[in-house]
Design an enzyme around this catalytic site. Structure first.
Site, short mmCIF file in Angstrom:
data_model
loop_
_atom_site.label_atom_id
_atom_site.label_comp_id
_atom_site.label_asym_id
_atom_site.label_seq_id
_atom_site.Cartn_x
_atom_site.Cartn_y
_atom_site.Cartn_z
N CYS A 1 -1.78 4.15 10.75
CA CYS A 1 -1.56 5.42 11.47
C CYS A 1 -2.77 5.67 12.35
O CYS A 1 -3.37 6.74 12.32
CB CYS A 1 -1.28 6.58 10.51
SG CYS A 1 -2.55 6.86 9.27
N ASP B 1 1.26 -3.42 -10.94
CA ASP B 1 -0.20 -3.43 -10.78
C ASP B 1 -0.68 -4.75 -10.19
O ASP B 1 -1.69 -4.80 -9.50
CB ASP B 1 -0.87 -3.19 -12.14
CG ASP B 1 -0.62 -1.79 -12.66
OD1 ASP B 1 -0.64 -0.85 -11.84
OD2 ASP B 1 -0.39 -1.63 -13.87
N CYS C 1 0.88 -1.18 0.00
CA CYS C 1 0.00 0.00 0.00
C CYS C 1 0.91 1.22 0.00
O CYS C 1 0.94 2.00 0.96
CB CYS C 1 -0.91 0.00 1.22
SG CYS C 1 -1.85 -1.54 1.44
N ALA C 2 1.64 1.41 -1.09
CA ALA C 2 2.78 2.32 -1.09
C ALA C 2 2.40 3.79 -1.00
O ALA C 2 3.16 4.59 -0.47
CB ALA C 2 3.63 2.08 -2.34
N ASP D 1 0.92 -1.16 4.88
CA ASP D 1 0.56 0.06 5.62
C ASP D 1 -0.87 0.39 5.17
O ASP D 1 -1.08 1.15 4.24
CB ASP D 1 1.53 1.18 5.28
CG ASP D 1 1.28 2.44 6.07
OD1 ASP D 1 0.43 2.43 6.98
OD2 ASP D 1 1.91 3.48 5.76
N ASP E 1 0.00 0.09 -5.26
CA ASP E 1 -1.09 0.76 -4.57
C ASP E 1 -2.37 0.53 -5.36
O ASP E 1 -2.35 0.47 -6.60
CB ASP E 1 -0.84 2.27 -4.44
CG ASP E 1 -1.72 2.89 -3.35
OD1 ASP E 1 -1.24 3.02 -2.21
OD2 ASP E 1 -2.89 3.21 -3.65
N GLY F 1 5.04 6.58 -1.37
CA GLY F 1 6.31 5.86 -1.34
C GLY F 1 7.27 6.25 -0.24
O GLY F 1 8.44 5.87 -0.29
N GLY F 2 6.80 6.95 0.79
CA GLY F 2 7.69 7.35 1.87
C GLY F 2 8.35 6.18 2.56
O GLY F 2 9.57 6.18 2.79
N LYS F 3 7.57 5.15 2.87
CA LYS F 3 8.14 3.98 3.54
C LYS F 3 8.94 3.14 2.56
O LYS F 3 9.91 2.48 2.94
CB LYS F 3 7.04 3.17 4.22
CG LYS F 3 6.42 3.87 5.42
CD LYS F 3 5.44 2.97 6.15
CE LYS F 3 4.85 3.67 7.36
NZ LYS F 3 4.02 4.84 7.00
#
Length: 382
Positions: A336, A269, A223-224, A283, A245, A227-229
């Site tokens: 989060c 994909d 679940c990018a 995430d 994603d 793309g921070g993680k």
């Protein structure tokens, strides 16, 4: 613009928000319609709007009404000397009238907690409930992640300082810096342009530090999003990285960010065609209860029905992620959220319905740790 005129502008923006317009859109529209406002004015109006939205219930109580004027009046009454902004001089709001006495907020209202969420948040946070909710009424700090694959944290501090950005090491993660001054200069700085630092919450960085990453691993960020993680994982080890994603447009900036950081990431994909993976990070979409300082509108928009639907989505993503992990591999489950029903209880349900998995570690972060509220569980497939 005078401080009073800025307060009046915030009232106008908040009236649009109360009509259903997203705050960022309302602020953009106001800025376009009032081109005389400089960057400092726009930033000040934005700060008032988001300060109010974080504390919408208590501001409405102090201001006597759930209107733009009532909210900003309540905000002014909550700060020493700010009520003087309502003096009617020039473009400032008119002084409070007899019917705008307001009242002192109490209980969940004083903590700006939706009534229906008070019980589950108290159950999840225990003795920390009131302190966490009070912290959520404040602005979130600005954090940077140092790309430790290319630069030491101390060197990043010095590089930023040379451009007028004051940053200090934060204990929540080895890569984390808290920006104390000059935050608006970050994205124009050489360190940012060269991929040496990225904007990322400290708790989000700490989640990535929990993952058992090693050189050569095949890793999927399921679940990018932006793309921070993904990039944070890349900075920790020499990985073969894939990102996915459900809405591919969310990853639109990831190739550019990855190139800036000197990282190779394959966008997919259908991750099933690329697996299995040594580690899958999920995430998942969630209530966002841990990030209400940054997205206060999300707090007031959340409903019980939406939360129940999110729990089902989370369970489905966990099952999909589990199928993508090779035997002996790892599933990282993250939210989060501060709500146990999305965190520990969700992990327990997963373990109850799927054989062969064990929980290695889990941790919840709250704003009392310095960053946003996050949860991460590391599970291993037998």
């Amino acid at each position: 613009m005078t401080p009073g005129a800025r307060a009046a502008a915030a009232i106008a923006v908040l009236d649009r928000v109360l009509e259903g317009q997203p705050a960022e859109m309302a602020l953009t529209n106001w800025g376009r319609a009032n081109r005389y406002a400089g960057s400092g004015d726009r930033a000040a109006v934005r700060d008032i709007v988001f300060d109010v939205l974080r504390c919408k219930r208590s501001c409405a109580a102090r201001g006597g009404a759930l209107t733009g004027r009532g909210l900003v009046l309540g905000w002014a009454r909550g700060g020493l000397g700010r009520e003087a902004l309502f003096d009617g001089q020039g473009h400032a709001p008119a002084p409070p009238g007899a019917g705008e006495a307001g009242r002192v907020p109490e209980g969940a209202e004083a903590l700006d907690c939706p009534d229906w969420l008070e019980a589950p948040l108290r159950a999840s946070l225990g003795a920390d409930f009131e302190a966490v909710m009070a912290a959520m009424q404040e602005r979130a700090p600005v954090f940077l992640r140092v790309n430790l694959a290319r630069l030491l944290r101390g060197a990043a501090v010095a590089m930023l300082a040379a451009e007028g950005i004051e940053a200090v090491a934060h204990p929540l993660a080895a890569s984390a810096l808290e920006v104390r001054a000059g935050a608006r200069k970050v994205q124009a700085s050489a360190a940012y342009r060269e991929g040496l630092v990225e904007l990322q919450d400290a708790a989000s960085q700490a989640v990535v530090e929990m993952l058992p990453l090693r050189d050569g691993m095949a890793v999927l960020d399921l679940c990018a999003g932006g793309g921070g993680k993904t990039l944070a994982m890349a900075a920790r080890a020499g990985l073969r990285l894939w990102a996915h994603d459900a809405e591919r447009r969310r990853m639109a900036d990831l190739p550019v960010r990855a190139a800036r950081a000197g990282v190779a990431v394959t966008l997919v994909d259908r991750p099933e065609a690329a697996g299995p993976f040594d580690l899958v990070l999920a995430d998942v979409p969630c209530s966002g209860a841990g990030s209400w300082r940054r997205d206060p509108e999300g707090k007031w928009a959340l409903t019980a029905a939406r939360l129940a639907a999110l729990r089902e989505v989370q369970a489905g993503i966990m099952d999909r992620a589990a199928a993508l992990v090779r035997p002996g591999g790892v599933l990282g489950y993250a939210t989060c959220s501060l709500l146990d029903e999305e965190n520990g209880a969700q992990v327990e349900r997963f373990l109850a319905r799927r054989d062969g998995w064990t929980l290695e570690t889990a941790r919840r972060f709250t704003p009392l740790d310095g960053g946003d509220g996050f949860f991460c569980a590391v599970l291993r497939r037998g």
